[in-house]
Design a protein around this motif. Sequence first.
Motif, mmCIF file in Angstrom:
data_model
loop_
_atom_site.group_PDB
_atom_site.id
_atom_site.type_symbol
_atom_site.label_atom_id
_atom_site.label_comp_id
_atom_site.label_asym_id
_atom_site.label_seq_id
_atom_site.Cartn_x
_atom_site.Cartn_y
_atom_site.Cartn_z
ATOM 1 N N ILE A 149 67.873 -55.478 -7.909
ATOM 2 C CA ILE A 149 68.070 -55.573 -6.681
ATOM 3 C C ILE A 149 67.676 -54.121 -6.106
ATOM 4 O O ILE A 149 68.069 -53.240 -6.469
ATOM 5 C CB ILE A 149 69.731 -55.645 -6.331
ATOM 6 C CG1 ILE A 149 69.858 -57.255 -6.804
ATOM 7 C CG2 ILE A 149 69.895 -55.645 -4.738
ATOM 8 C CD1 ILE A 149 71.519 -57.298 -6.768
ATOM 9 N N ASP A 150 66.697 -54.045 -5.337
ATOM 10 C CA ASP A 150 66.225 -52.738 -4.669
ATOM 11 C C ASP A 150 66.776 -52.607 -3.426
ATOM 12 O O ASP A 150 66.521 -53.240 -2.341
ATOM 13 C CB ASP A 150 64.659 -52.759 -4.592
ATOM 14 C CG ASP A 150 63.870 -51.415 -4.180
ATOM 15 O OD1 ASP A 150 64.881 -50.617 -3.803
ATOM 16 O OD2 ASP A 150 62.536 -51.364 -4.394
ATOM 17 N N LEU A 151 67.776 -51.650 -3.485
ATOM 18 C CA LEU A 151 68.503 -51.176 -2.217
ATOM 19 C C LEU A 151 67.722 -49.722 -1.545
ATOM 20 O O LEU A 151 68.396 -48.921 -0.975
ATOM 21 C CB LEU A 151 69.869 -51.030 -2.126
ATOM 22 C CG LEU A 151 70.595 -52.596 -2.552
ATOM 23 C CD1 LEU A 151 72.030 -52.183 -2.505
ATOM 24 C CD2 LEU A 151 70.170 -53.426 -1.477
ATOM 25 N N THR A 152 66.753 -49.500 -1.984
ATOM 26 C CA THR A 152 66.263 -48.005 -1.598
ATOM 27 C C THR A 152 65.565 -48.565 -0.016
ATOM 28 O O THR A 152 65.285 -49.506 0.244
ATOM 29 C CB THR A 152 64.890 -47.654 -2.593
ATOM 30 O OG1 THR A 152 64.006 -48.808 -2.383
ATOM 31 C CG2 THR A 152 65.327 -47.242 -3.832
ATOM 32 N N PRO A 153 65.695 -47.247 0.675
ATOM 33 C CA PRO A 153 65.503 -47.370 2.135
ATOM 34 C C PRO A 153 64.062 -47.320 2.430
ATOM 35 O O PRO A 153 63.246 -47.132 1.572
ATOM 36 C CB PRO A 153 66.214 -46.289 2.702
ATOM 37 C CG PRO A 153 66.101 -45.235 1.781
ATOM 38 C CD PRO A 153 66.262 -45.966 0.252
ATOM 39 N N LEU A 459 70.899 -47.868 -11.502
ATOM 40 C CA LEU A 459 69.761 -48.182 -11.679
ATOM 41 C C LEU A 459 69.548 -48.846 -13.402
ATOM 42 O O LEU A 459 69.095 -49.958 -13.345
ATOM 43 C CB LEU A 459 68.757 -47.026 -11.948
ATOM 44 C CG LEU A 459 67.213 -47.579 -12.352
ATOM 45 C CD1 LEU A 459 66.769 -48.666 -11.210
ATOM 46 C CD2 LEU A 459 66.021 -46.455 -12.143
ATOM 47 N N ALA A 460 70.465 -48.391 -14.063
ATOM 48 C CA ALA A 460 70.669 -49.066 -15.435
ATOM 49 C C ALA A 460 71.437 -50.351 -15.495
ATOM 50 O O ALA A 460 71.264 -51.137 -16.249
ATOM 51 C CB ALA A 460 71.710 -47.952 -16.363
ATOM 52 N N ARG A 461 72.157 -50.494 -14.028
ATOM 53 C CA ARG A 461 72.756 -51.692 -14.096
ATOM 54 C C ARG A 461 71.812 -52.623 -13.268
ATOM 55 O O ARG A 461 72.160 -53.818 -12.842
ATOM 56 C CB ARG A 461 74.021 -51.608 -13.177
ATOM 57 C CG ARG A 461 75.211 -51.249 -13.936
ATOM 58 C CD ARG A 461 75.785 -52.004 -14.802
ATOM 59 N NE ARG A 461 76.546 -53.111 -14.127
ATOM 60 C CZ ARG A 461 77.789 -53.035 -13.470
ATOM 61 N NH1 ARG A 461 78.596 -51.915 -14.061
ATOM 62 N NH2 ARG A 461 78.162 -53.841 -12.971
ATOM 63 N N GLY A 462 70.634 -52.113 -12.825
ATOM 64 C CA GLY A 462 69.575 -53.084 -12.082
ATOM 65 C C GLY A 462 69.758 -52.898 -10.621
ATOM 66 O O GLY A 462 68.846 -53.685 -9.957
ATOM 67 N N PRO A 489 71.157 -61.396 2.253
ATOM 68 C CA PRO A 489 72.737 -60.925 2.301
ATOM 69 C C PRO A 489 73.295 -61.117 1.051
ATOM 70 O O PRO A 489 74.230 -60.482 0.612
ATOM 71 C CB PRO A 489 72.972 -62.110 3.237
ATOM 72 C CG PRO A 489 71.995 -62.279 4.318
ATOM 73 C CD PRO A 489 70.855 -62.095 3.248
ATOM 74 N N GLY A 490 72.831 -62.239 0.152
ATOM 75 C CA GLY A 490 73.281 -62.351 -1.163
ATOM 76 C C GLY A 490 73.018 -61.196 -1.942
ATOM 77 O O GLY A 490 73.929 -60.923 -2.755
ATOM 78 N N GLU A 491 71.793 -60.620 -2.244
ATOM 79 C CA GLU A 491 71.156 -59.681 -2.941
ATOM 80 C C GLU A 491 72.171 -58.377 -2.475
ATOM 81 O O GLU A 491 72.601 -57.555 -3.330
ATOM 82 C CB GLU A 491 69.863 -59.506 -2.854
ATOM 83 C CG GLU A 491 69.118 -60.509 -3.383
ATOM 84 C CD GLU A 491 67.573 -60.167 -3.364
ATOM 85 O OE1 GLU A 491 66.935 -60.548 -4.201
ATOM 86 O OE2 GLU A 491 67.119 -60.041 -2.122
ATOM 87 N N VAL A 496 75.983 -54.066 -3.716
ATOM 88 C CA VAL A 496 77.086 -53.240 -3.310
ATOM 89 C C VAL A 496 78.190 -53.348 -4.366
ATOM 90 O O VAL A 496 79.181 -52.534 -4.583
ATOM 91 C CB VAL A 496 77.283 -53.569 -1.822
ATOM 92 C CG1 VAL A 496 78.700 -53.004 -1.545
ATOM 93 C CG2 VAL A 496 76.241 -52.974 -1.173
ATOM 94 N N ALA A 497 78.626 -54.713 -4.770
ATOM 95 C CA ALA A 497 79.608 -54.942 -5.862
ATOM 96 C C ALA A 497 79.519 -54.354 -7.042
ATOM 97 O O ALA A 497 80.347 -53.563 -7.669
ATOM 98 C CB ALA A 497 79.652 -56.305 -6.077
ATOM 99 N N ALA A 498 77.935 -54.120 -7.489
ATOM 100 C CA ALA A 498 77.876 -53.349 -8.816
ATOM 101 C C ALA A 498 77.990 -51.835 -8.400
ATOM 102 O O ALA A 498 78.542 -51.135 -9.190
ATOM 103 C CB ALA A 498 76.482 -53.447 -9.218
#
Length: 542
Positions: A149-153, A459-462, A489-491, A496-498
């Motif tokens: 999951i890539d949440l970089t802006p 990042l270690a958690r993906g 939204p699911g990703e 965020v949960a991680a």
Amino acid sequence: MNRSKESGEDRSKEAGGPGETGADFLQLDASDAQPGGLTDWLARRLREAVTDGRLPAGSRLPASRVLAAELGVSRGVVTDAYRRLAESGQLAGRGRGGTVVVAVTPAAPGDVPDDALAAAPPSRPVPVLFRDDPDPEVFDHLRAAPARIDLTPGVPDLAAFPRAAWLRAERAVLDGLAAHDLGYGDVRGTPALRQAVAHWLARNRGIRADPEEVLVVAGTAQALALLGRALERAGITEVAVEDPGSLGARQHLAHWLAATPPVPVDAEGIRVDALRTTGAPAVLLTPAHQYPTGVVLGGERRRGLLRWAAEGGLVIEDDYDAEHRYDRPPLPALRAELPDRVCYAGSISKLLAPALRTGWLLVPPRLRDAVLDAKRFADLGNPVLSQLVLARLMESGELERHLRLLRRRHRRRRDAMIAAIRTHLPTATVHGAAAGLHLMLTLPEELGCDDIELATAALARGVKVQPLSWHARLPYPSGLVLGYAARSPGEIAEGVAALGELVRRAGRQPTSPWSRPASGTVRNSATGPTGRPFPASPARTG
């Protein structure tokens, strides 16, 4: 004159002609083969190239007839060699798509000749991504780092790219294109796109500009590079930057200029009094949606900044994502109020796709020739065809329709991220939710979290994120910068949960494993650098 009675192993004058025994492909030379062993030799050389990386997965091999002709051997030699690698699972025939490499087998001891090993370049060390002083290559490494999951802006919803509209516009452009239009174009950009940009800026950013003032560039990154060269030529070697402010933009300026002094940002935007204190003759700003805090330059600050510019200062306005707003009215660009003192940079990277590498730059008259010279010697101008297609999308209304679609999609994803933060990071504070493609999170002081270590653990958690400290050189709260536009939204909820689980684990430790050393830079204050709190509260947006 056969070298062997073996089927397919004869040299064919018809295939290659007298003396033609070499190929550009892998620098193959059939004279290296042992008598009677052409197929064995070719299969071995192909296998070595697949194993040592010269033929990576996906590589397409020459057609058997073509390679046979180049080597001066019968076609059967090549087809037999290809068949052997196909049987071992390294090659596959794709019909009209040719023969391609489908699997790379790691080399076993003795498989690769000693001379090939000696010639192989040394492997590069695995870069340390997250550290306090990231180097200019850090964004290349970050983009290449694998993550679930890539949440970089910084990236819009690329899946929403208007492919059908682009193809229609491209066909229409090609239908009307004259042969001479495919030659070298105007360094400033095609007249059609410069006019379309001028109309776009008038409609959407309140800027009145003549098409002659518009310079088409390869994105904001090139705009900053061109300005850096032009300013240096004008004797300006120092440009102040917002703090926190974009690490990438700062790095681009620092490549050309001697200094980029930081100026603190608070709830009203850049502090003009602190800007004056630096003595810098120019400043880089993101006034419509400050990066990364998301604040809008307040009215009094805006007037103060324009007074500073009118007294001789130069403003570089990076309008990087001003079109993406959800819960606030539009604001005109600074360039609309003081064109002779403001350089304005915009692009379609956040609206269509960064891969198009297209943007625009407007500069005051005194810098225009120097910037144009810098562009001329950089690349002779942007590719013409994509400029004409973009101009058609702008003038036809397709780009506005796409923007309306993106706003709806991005708003839903923003809301999903805020909801996930409220659930999984209830003590974090969210900033900048009213516009843009990202949120800034600050973490409570009592957690003592080091955002560099948090980003590393994520990042270690993906889950890929950016630490807020990358973008700050002055004392600032610890936090994260999270992009939401390119994820479902699911990703977003899963990512965020991680992050929430990592923060909770850190909080349960007697001494947080991510706390900063006492002698380190303090970034875990509960307030901004001026002591003024940001307009947000835990689990709420600002």
